[in-house]
Design a protein around this motif. Structure first.
Motif, PDB file in Angstrom:
ATOM      1  N   LEU A   1       0.548  -1.210  -0.103  1.00 23.02           N
ATOM      2  CA  LEU A   1       0.524   0.176   0.031  1.00 23.02           C
ATOM      3  C   LEU A   1       0.714   1.481   0.076  1.00 23.02           C
ATOM      4  CD1 LEU A   1      -2.077  -1.230   2.413  1.00 23.02           C
ATOM      5  CD2 LEU A   1      -3.075  -0.604  -0.137  1.00 23.02           C
TER       6      LEU A   1
ATOM      7  N   CYS B   1       0.065   3.737   1.359  1.00 22.08           N
ATOM      8  CA  CYS B   1       0.270   4.721   2.475  1.00 22.08           C
ATOM      9  C   CYS B   1       1.498   3.595   3.216  1.00 22.08           C
ATOM     10  CB  CYS B   1      -1.009   4.841   3.530  1.00 22.08           C
ATOM     11  SG  CYS B   1      -1.426   2.762   3.888  1.00 22.08           S
TER      12      CYS B   1
ATOM     13  N   ARG C   1      -4.145   8.903   5.204  1.00 28.24           N
ATOM     14  CA  ARG C   1      -5.511   7.542   4.676  1.00 28.24           C
ATOM     15  C   ARG C   1      -6.427   8.010   5.885  1.00 28.24           C
ATOM     16  NH1 ARG C   1      -2.181   3.378   8.830  1.00 28.24           N
ATOM     17  NH2 ARG C   1      -0.483   2.953   7.708  1.00 28.24           N
TER      18      ARG C   1
ATOM     19  N   THR D   1      -5.304   6.055   0.196  1.00 35.23           N
ATOM     20  CA  THR D   1      -6.070   4.436   0.752  1.00 35.23           C
ATOM     21  C   THR D   1      -7.077   4.586   1.875  1.00 35.23           C
ATOM     22  OG1 THR D   1      -3.631   3.962   1.631  1.00 35.23           O
ATOM     23  CG2 THR D   1      -5.543   2.424   2.278  1.00 35.23           C
TER      24      THR D   1
ATOM     25  N   VAL E   1      -7.696  -6.898   2.729  1.00 33.94           N
ATOM     26  CA  VAL E   1      -6.826  -5.977   1.476  1.00 33.94           C
ATOM     27  C   VAL E   1      -7.784  -5.829   0.174  1.00 33.94           C
ATOM     28  CG1 VAL E   1      -5.295  -3.659   0.587  1.00 33.94           C
ATOM     29  CG2 VAL E   1      -4.500  -4.590   2.546  1.00 33.94           C
TER      30      VAL E   1
END
Length: 551
Positions: free
Chosen positions: A278, A280, A288, A451, A516
Motif C-alpha cells: 500500500l 500509505c 488515510r 487509502t 486489503v
C-alpha cells in the motif's frame, strides 16, 4: 506500553451506543476482541423526522452488555473503560432527572437522536447569521448538530423543558457522567457538534446572535465548562454505584469519550500496513481516510494543519487523534437507505423466504443472486442504466443541503427478485459515488488521500467494500477486528488507564489490518461514466426545484 500489572493480561472494556443498540467488547492489550455483546435500544418516532430515545434505556443497555463481557476477563485485569455513542442530545433537569423532549410530555423520552431533523427552520436561521463559528463546520451547520436542537426546544417546549433544564449532554458525555458522577465533556463532542473552539472556548456572540443567550449562564454550566481530550481520564474513575451497575471493578479508569464514528476512526486509521503493498505504508497517517459505515457513514480525514472544506465538517482540532485536525464528511443514510430500498420492494418477501431457506442473511443472498444473473459481465455493470442519487435523508456532505431528495432513474415495470437485486446494486453504487463526491471535495481543498480504511456494519458486506474500491479507485483496508468502533472505545480506556503513553501509541499497538481490497483498474472507465451521471442527477434536481419554485 506501560502495564500497571506485570502478571496476567490487561483488558479494557469498550462500550459503543449506536443508533438502535448498545454493544460492549472486552479487548486485550494487543487489540484482540475477546468477547462482545449487544442489546437493542427502543426508538420512538412520534412525528415525521422526529426520533427519540430514553437515556434510562441507553444506560440499562450499557449495563447489560458490560456485565456480559466482563465475566470473560478470567484472571486478567480490567484496567480501563471507554465509551462512544451517537451525537444525540440528552436533556436533564436541575436534579439530573430526565426531561421530556416531546409535546406529549413523556419525560422518559428525553433524548433527541442524532438523525432527528425537527429543527430544520432553526438551522436555516442559524446558517443565515453566517457567524464565524460556521467556518469550522464546512460553512453550513447541520440540522444534526446540537445548537439547532436546543433552539427548537426553547421555541417549542419552553415551559415544559427549556425553563426546567439543568444539563444538556451529548450522549457520549452523558455516559461518562453516569460512570463517574463528573459532568465533564469531551473535546470531540463539544468541538464537533456544539461550536466549541479548542483555542478560544465558547463564543458568546454566537449564542446571543441565535437567541440562546441563556446558555451563557453560570459559565456555560448547562452545556459544559469542564473539557477533556479523548482518552484522558475523567477525575473520579468508576464509582461504586456505576461499577455495580456495569459489573466492572470499582475505581478503574474511565476515559473522556468519542462520538461513535470517531471511535471507529481511532480503531482503524493507525494500523500498521507493512507487507500489504500500500502506498500509505511510506506516507504520513494523513494519507488515510477512515470510513465508518453503518446506519449512516462518516468520512474521517486528518491533517497537521487546518484544512477548510466547503460542505465538510471541521477542521476540528484534536477531536479524534490528539494533535491533528479532523475533517468529517458524511452521508446521513447509508445502511438505513439500503434497508429502506430493499425492504420496501415488492419482492422482499420472496427474498426473505429464499434467504431463510438457505440460512443466509438477505444481503449475502442478494450478493450471490447478482453473481448468478451477471453471466459473463462484471457485477457492477448490471446497473449501467440504473442510477441512484442516495440523499433520501438530505445531503450532509459535500453539498450540505438538507433539502436534497433521493432519486432513482431507470425504473421498469419489473417487480421480481432480479429487479430487487439490481436496485440494491445501484443503491450501493450510489452510496459509493457519494463517497467519491466527498473525497474529491476534500482533495480539492488540500487533503491527499491514497487509502480508505473501512469499518462498521456495512464493511462486512463484500459488495459494498468492492464498490467503494472500484468507484473511488483507491484500495480499501479492512480491520482484523471488524468491530473497530469497539476497539476504538477500548483504546480510550487503555489510554485513561495509563498503560499507553499516548493515543497514537495505543492505536499503533491495538489496530490490526485484516484484509486489503484493491480496485479493479479495468472498470475505471465505467465508474467514471457512472460518476458523470451521478453529478448530473444533483444538477437536474436543483433545476427541477428552481422550475417548481416559480409557481
Amino acid at each position: 506500553m506501560q502495564s500497571g500489572k506485570e502478571e496476567g493480561i490487561s483488558y479494557y472494556v469498550g462500550i459503543d451506543v449506536g443508533t438502535g443498540s448498545a454493544r460492549a467488547a472486552l479487548v486485550d492489550q494487543f487489540g484482540t476482541v475477546v468477547h462482545q455483546a449487544e442489546e437493542p435500544i427502543q426508538i420512538w418516532e412520534p412525528h415525521a423526522d422526529h426520533y427519540e430515545q430514553a437515556s434510562s434505556d441507553v444506560w440499562a443497555a450499557c449495563c447489560h452488555v458490560a456485565k456480559k463481557v466482563a465475566q470473560f476477563a478470567g484472571s486478567g485485569h480490567i484496567r480501563g473503560l471507554g465509551f462512544d455513542a451517537t451525537c444525540s442530545l440528552v436533556v436533564l433537569d436541575k436534579q439530573f432527572r430526565p426531561l421530556a423532549v416531546n409535546a406529549e410530555g413523556d419525560r422518559r423520552r428525553n433524548v433527541i437522536m442524532w438523525m432527528d431533523h425537527r429543527a430544520g427552520s432553526q438551522v436555516n436561521r442559524i446558517n443565515g447569521t453566517k457567524h464565524k463559528v460556521l467556518d469550522y463546520v464546512g460553512g453550513v451547520m447541520s440540522v444534526e448538530m446540537q445548537p439547532p436542537k436546543l433552539l427548537w426546544l426553547k421555541e417549542n417546549l419552553r415551559k415544559e423543558c427549556w425553563d426546567k433544564s439543568g444539563q444538556f449532554f451529548d450522549l457520549p458525555d452523558f455516559l461518562t457522567w453516569k460512570a463517574t458522577g463528573v459532568p465533564a465533556r469531551s473535546f470531540c463532542t463539544l468541538v464537533c457538534k456544539w461550536t466549541y473552539s479548542p483555542e478560544k472556548g465558547w463564543d458568546d456572540t454566537f449564542w446571543k446572535e441565535i437567541g440562546l443567550e441563556d446558555i451563557l449562564e453560570d459559565n456555560y454550566a448547562k452545556i459544559g465548562n469542564q473539557v477533556r481530550l479523548p482518552g484522558a481520564p475523567i477525575g473520579n474513575r468508576l464509582t461504586s454505584e456505576a461499577a455495580k451497575d456495569l459489573g466492572l471493578p470499582e475505581g478503574i479508569a474511565v476515559a473522556a469519550s468519542l462520538i461513535d464514528a470517531h471511535a471507529g476512526g481511532l480503531g482503524v486509521i493507525g494500523a500498521d500496513v507493512k507487507g500489504h503493498s500500500l502506498a500509505c505504508e511510506n506516507q504520513p497517517i494523513t494519507s488515510r481516510l477512515a470510513l465508518i459505515c453503518g446506519t449512516s457513514s462518516c468520512h474521517m480525514a486528518i491533517s497537521k494543519e487546518p484544512i477548510f472544506v466547503r460542505g465538510v465538517w471541521g477542521p476540528y482540532y484534536s477531536a479524534m487523534v490528539p494533535g491533528f485536525w479532523l475533517n468529517e464528511g458524511g452521508q446521513s443514510a447509508t445502511g438505513k437507505l439500503i434497508d429502506h430500498v430493499v425492504r420496501g420492494h415488492e419482492a422482499f418477501r420472496d427474498l426473505q423466504q429464499k434467504a431463510d431457506a438457505r440460512g443466509q442473511h438477505i444481503y449475502t443472498y442478494l450478493n450471490h443472486h447478482l453473481d448468478q444473473i451477471r453471466k459473463s459481465e462484471p457485477v457492477g455493470f448490471l446497473a449501467a442504466n440504473l442510477h441512484v442519487w442516495p440523499d433520501f435523508h438530505g445531503n450532509r456532505s459535500p453539498l450540505a443541503d438538507l433539502t436534497m431528495k433521493g432519486m432513482i432513474v431507470g425504473l421498469t415495470l419489473s417487480k421480481g427478485l432480479d429487479n430487487l437485486a439490481l436496485l440494491y446494486l445501484a443503491t450501493v453504487q450510489g452510496i459509493a459515488l457519494g463517497t467519491r463526491h466527498i473525497l474529491e471535495a476534500m482533495q480539492a481543498a488540500g487533503h491527499q488521500i491514497s487509502t480508505l480504511f473501512l469499518c462498521g456494519g456495512l464493511s462486512k458486506n463484500p459488495l459494498f467494500v468492492q464498490m467503494h474500491a472500484d468507484v473511488t479507485g483507491l484500495p480499501v483496508v479492512l480491520s482484523k477486528e471488524v468491530d473497530s468502533v469497539l476497539v476504538g472505545a477500548a483504546i480510550l480506556g487503555a489510554c485513561a488507564s495509563g498503560d499507553f503513553t499516548s493515543v497514537q501509541e495505543a492505536m499503533e499497538t491495538m489496530s490490526k489490518v485484516g484484509k486489503v481490497i484493491f480496485p479493479n483498474e479495468q472498470h475505471k472507465r465505467f465508474y467514471d461514466k457512472k460518476y458523470r451521471v451521478f453529478l448530473k442527477l444533483a444538477e437536474h434536481q436543483r433545476e427541477y426545484r428552481a422550475i417548481m419554485g416559480d409557481l
